[in-house]
Design an enzyme around this catalytic site. Structure first.
Site, PDB file in Angstrom:
ATOM      1  CG  ASP A 120     -85.742  43.068  37.806  1.00 54.78           C
ATOM      2  OD1 ASP A 120     -84.715  42.802  37.165  1.00 54.78           O
ATOM      3  OD2 ASP A 120     -86.348  42.225  38.511  1.00 54.78           O
ATOM      4  CD  GLU A 171     -84.413  38.127  40.644  1.00 55.58           C
ATOM      5  OE1 GLU A 171     -84.709  39.194  41.188  1.00 55.58           O
ATOM      6  OE2 GLU A 171     -85.130  37.574  39.795  1.00 55.58           O
TER       7      GLU A 171
HETATM    8  O1  KDG Z   1     -89.543  33.326  40.465  1.00 53.69           O
HETATM    9  C1  KDG Z   1     -88.922  34.365  39.772  1.00 53.69           C
HETATM   10  C2  KDG Z   1     -89.268  35.689  40.399  1.00 53.69           C
HETATM   11  O2  KDG Z   1     -89.017  35.680  41.756  1.00 53.69           O
HETATM   12  C3  KDG Z   1     -88.507  36.815  39.747  1.00 53.69           C
HETATM   13  O3  KDG Z   1     -88.870  36.913  38.401  1.00 53.69           O
HETATM   14  C4  KDG Z   1     -88.824  38.099  40.474  1.00 53.69           C
HETATM   15  O4  KDG Z   1     -87.120  39.320  39.317  1.00 53.69           O
HETATM   16  C5  KDG Z   1     -87.844  39.193  40.267  1.00 53.69           C
HETATM   17  C6  KDG Z   1     -87.761  40.199  41.334  1.00 53.69           C
HETATM   18  O5  KDG Z   1     -86.894  41.047  41.222  1.00 53.69           O
HETATM   19  O6  KDG Z   1     -88.555  40.131  42.265  1.00 53.69           O
HETATM   20 MG    MG Z   2     -85.463  40.641  39.754  1.00 59.77          MG
END
Ligand code: KDG
Ligand code: MG
Length: 403
Positions: free
Chosen positions: A210, A262
């Site tokens: 990520d 997301e």
């Molecule tokens: O609330 C924000 C999170 O859910 C986020 O930062 C998590 O990037 C994230 C992920 O891929 O789970």
């Molecule tokens: Mg994420």
């Protein structure tokens, strides 16, 4: 005709904050919807309690599509995370009621199973590379088929997704923690630790990473190209997605697959990405993208363009969303993967969920509906809302960066 008789907004903090909508129909059937929006929880609670609940009382719970359109178009003010989370909570609760009345797990109403289980990816992380490698080893031993890997960039406090004291919780402080970030240091470091993961554990599992919106398009293109030989399952959120067209530049330079969504809340925010084939996985999920009804629409559009699902599944999405995403993931033809971060242990005291993990996949039991029950007595033990915020990232010159 049955009617919606009660709409309750339930707030609890079993290890972290969750907002839940519970609808009760006149024939006594209840449905749950997750309404948690990390760091802005009470805005959704108020939207639901003050503006939506009064409109629901007396409506026909069977009319899910009509209720969706009524709340979305009827508000005039469309989209955005607060609105779409509130609409999602209502929609999910209505699907829960409908499937309970049908006596079926929800995926049966969505067309039945397309697969035996939904493959998940948990998070491996480390403050150091050896710590990350140990964490990957631990998760492989547990039978996971896919793993996300994140390590802290040496010298920076702002690396995304790394455990502190054995746990990672994105929103963990009463005021946003201000963290230091350097994209240059990250670009130099991240490809090297991902390479060490492949060197030590090989290619027999899916490796994900990520980027968490931290790079510019040209930096993201460079990053994607530099990890091509590691065959990542995806690089997630390589650059902020408000400018959907910016992904074309990344695409032109690398065949590392891209996952986005997301933080996006509607089909309109992913339309350009999908129809121009700028992404490979769409990561919107039930709670922030308008519920089962709207997410199904997004995935159906995605399917036309060979884009697969990859639902967000961080701990700030409650077990109600986890179950809903699992039910949907079992049914859709273009399922890709499901994030599985897990919850603090207290969460299971409040949310009794039929979702089970086996061989790196989630599955549901035969309970009708979503398969999640809300335990009011347990929730009373965790009744106090605790304001918690996500961090803010600052570049080394002190200016605010994308977190
Ligand atoms: O609330 C924000 C999170 O859910 C986020 O930062 C998590 O990037 C994230 C992920 O891929 O789970
Ligand atoms: Mg994420």
């Amino acid at each position: 005709m049955a009617t919606i008789e009660r709409a309750e907004v339930l707030i609890c903090c079993p290890g972290r904050n969750f907002v839940t909508l519970r609808l009760t129909s006149s024939d006594g059937v209840t449905g749950l919807g997750d309404a948690t929006l990390n760091g802005r929880e009470l805005a959704v609670a108020s939207y639901l309690r003050d503006h939506v609940a009064p409109l629901l009382i007396g409506r026909d719970p069977d009319r899910i599509e009509d209720t969706w359109q009524y709340l979305y178009k009827g508000a005039y003010w469309r989209r955005g995370p607060v609105t779409m989370t509130a609409v999602a909570a209502v929609d999910t609760a209505l699907w829960d009621i409908k499937a309970k009345l049908a006596g079926m797990p929800l995926h049966q109403l969505l067309g039945g199973r397309s697969r035996d289980g939904v493959m998940v990816y948990p998070h491996a992380s480390g403050q150091t590379v050896p710590e990350l490698l140990d964490d990957v080893a631990r998760l492989l031993d547990l039978g996971y088929q896919a793993i996300r890997a994140q390590a802290a960039v040496p010298g920076l406090t702002g690396s995304y997704g790394v455990k502190k004291n054995g746990r990672y919780e994105p929103a963990d402080s009463a005021r946003p923690e201000e963290q230091a970030w350097s994209s240059e240091a990250y670009l130099d470091f991240a490809p090297r630790y991902l390479e060490q993961v492949r060197q030590r554990f090989g290619f027999d599992f899916h490796l994900l990473h990520d980027v968490h919106h931290r790079l510019t398009p040209i930096q993201a293109a460079r990053f994607g190209r530099s990890v091509e030989q590691l065959r990542l399952f995806w690089m997630e959120d390589p650059t902020p997605a408000e400018d959907q067209e910016s992904f074309r530049l990344i695409r032109q330079h690398t065949c590392t697959p891209i996952a986005v969504g997301e933080a996006l809340t509607s089909i309109w925010e992913v339309q350009h990405l999908i129809t121009n084939r700028l992404i490979d996985y769409v990561r919107c999920t039930v709670v922030h993208a308008g519920g089962i009804t709207h997410l199904r629409r997004i995935f159906d559009l995605a399917d036309l363009y060979q884009v697969r699902s990859g639902c967000h599944g961080a701990s700030d999405l409650s077990p109600v969303t986890q179950a809903a995403a699992c039910q949907l993931g079992l049914a859709i033809p273009n399922f890709g993967i499901q994030e599985h971060m897990g919850y603090p242990p207290q969460t299971a005291e409040v949310f009794h969920s039929g979702v089970q993990l086996k061989d790196g996949c989630l599955d549901v039991d035969d309970s009708p509906g979503l398969g999640v029950e809300y335990d009011d007595q347990a929730a009373a033990r965790f009744a106090d809302f605790e304001p918690k915020y996500l961090p803010v990232a600052r570049r080394l010159d002190g200016s605010v960066h994308d977190w």
